[in-house]
Motif scaffolding. Structure first.
Motif, short mmCIF file in Angstrom:
data_model
loop_
_atom_site.label_atom_id
_atom_site.label_comp_id
_atom_site.label_asym_id
_atom_site.label_seq_id
_atom_site.Cartn_x
_atom_site.Cartn_y
_atom_site.Cartn_z
N GLY A 133 0.68 -1.10 -0.03
CA GLY A 133 -0.08 0.11 -0.13
C GLY A 133 0.99 1.39 -0.03
N GLY A 134 0.14 2.29 -0.08
CA GLY A 134 1.15 3.69 -0.25
C GLY A 134 0.27 4.75 -0.75
N LEU A 135 0.71 5.87 -1.09
CA LEU A 135 0.21 7.25 -1.60
C LEU A 135 0.37 6.94 -3.00
N VAL A 136 -0.53 7.42 -3.78
CA VAL A 136 -0.39 7.56 -5.19
C VAL A 136 -1.35 8.45 -6.00
N GLN A 137 -0.87 9.28 -6.98
CA GLN A 137 -1.68 10.38 -7.48
C GLN A 137 -2.79 9.55 -8.51
N THR A 138 -3.98 10.21 -8.71
CA THR A 138 -5.01 9.84 -9.56
C THR A 138 -4.36 9.47 -10.81
N GLY A 139 -4.79 8.16 -11.23
CA GLY A 139 -4.35 7.39 -12.54
C GLY A 139 -2.98 6.70 -12.40
N GLY A 140 -2.65 6.70 -11.32
CA GLY A 140 -1.33 5.64 -10.83
C GLY A 140 -1.64 4.42 -10.65
N LYS A 158 -8.35 6.03 -8.54
CA LYS A 158 -9.08 7.15 -8.25
C LYS A 158 -9.28 7.41 -6.68
N PRO A 159 -9.37 8.77 -6.64
CA PRO A 159 -9.72 9.13 -5.06
C PRO A 159 -10.57 8.15 -4.61
N GLU A 160 -11.58 7.51 -4.88
CA GLU A 160 -12.71 6.83 -4.30
C GLU A 160 -12.24 5.55 -4.03
N ASP A 161 -10.86 5.17 -4.62
CA ASP A 161 -10.36 3.74 -4.15
C ASP A 161 -9.46 4.09 -2.68
N THR A 162 -9.34 5.11 -2.30
CA THR A 162 -9.04 5.13 -1.18
C THR A 162 -9.52 4.39 0.10
N ALA A 163 -8.69 3.51 0.69
CA ALA A 163 -9.22 2.64 1.69
C ALA A 163 -8.12 1.87 2.40
N VAL A 164 -8.45 1.11 3.34
CA VAL A 164 -7.63 -0.05 3.95
C VAL A 164 -8.05 -1.20 3.07
N TYR A 165 -6.99 -1.94 2.43
CA TYR A 165 -7.34 -3.07 1.86
C TYR A 165 -6.90 -4.32 2.43
N TYR A 166 -7.92 -5.23 2.54
CA TYR A 166 -7.49 -6.25 3.41
C TYR A 166 -7.58 -7.70 2.49
N CYS A 167 -6.78 -8.62 2.74
CA CYS A 167 -6.73 -9.86 2.20
C CYS A 167 -7.51 -10.86 2.96
N GLY A 175 -4.53 -5.57 6.99
CA GLY A 175 -4.75 -4.58 6.15
C GLY A 175 -3.64 -3.56 5.90
N THR A 176 -3.55 -3.01 4.66
CA THR A 176 -2.80 -2.12 3.99
C THR A 176 -3.39 -0.88 3.59
N GLN A 177 -2.81 0.26 3.77
CA GLN A 177 -3.41 1.69 3.49
C GLN A 177 -2.97 1.96 1.95
N VAL A 178 -4.19 2.32 1.38
CA VAL A 178 -4.09 2.73 -0.23
C VAL A 178 -4.72 4.21 -0.02
N THR A 179 -3.93 5.18 -0.39
CA THR A 179 -4.28 6.53 -0.68
C THR A 179 -4.17 7.23 -2.03
N VAL A 180 -5.33 7.54 -2.48
CA VAL A 180 -5.15 8.13 -3.76
C VAL A 180 -5.48 9.67 -4.01
#
Length: 124
Positions: A9-16, A87-96, A117-122
């Motif tokens: 997970g991490g921080l990424v810009q829109t479209g990344g 997209k910004p709306e994909d921002t969330a904690v992602y769980y397996c 979980g791992t944090q994803v921020t767009v």
């Protein structure tokens, strides 16, 4: 017992793009359906994608279809989620998660094991 540990997970810009990994250990991981869920702030946990035991069948939420790809490597006990066109709306904690259901379930109670979980921020 199955232990699941997410990473990537991490921080990424829109479209990344980002690629999440989930390392599984414990009982025979290849006997489980594996899935990704996500939970945004103030919202419930929602299904993202799942993959069958052999990797020959996948299922996606409509919101990520065509942008995300789930895959697994049973030799390495790992499941992946390739996320493109974020997209910004994909921002969330992602769980397996892992399930012993016969067919791919999409509801959280059907999954017996969960990672932390791992944090994803767009960013927009």
């Amino acid at each position: 017992q199955v232990q699941l540990v997410e990473s990537g997970g991490g921080l990424v810009q829109t479209g990344g793009s980002l690629r999440l990994s989930c390392a599984a250990s414990g009982r025979t991981v290849s006997s489980y359906i594996l899935a990704w869920f996500r939970q945004a702030p103030g919202k419930g946990r929602e299904f993202v994608a799942a993959i069958s035991r052999g990797g020959d069948s996948t299922y996606y939420a409509d919101s990520v279809k065509g942008r995300f790809t789930i895959s697994r490597d049973n030799a390495k006990n790992t499941v992946f989620l390739q996320m493109n066109s974020l997209k910004p709306e994909d921002t969330a904690v992602y769980y397996c998660a892992a399930s012993q259901f016969y067919t791919i379930p999409i509801r959280t109670p059907s999954y017996e094991y969960w990672g932390q979980g791992t944090q994803v921020t767009v960013s927009s």
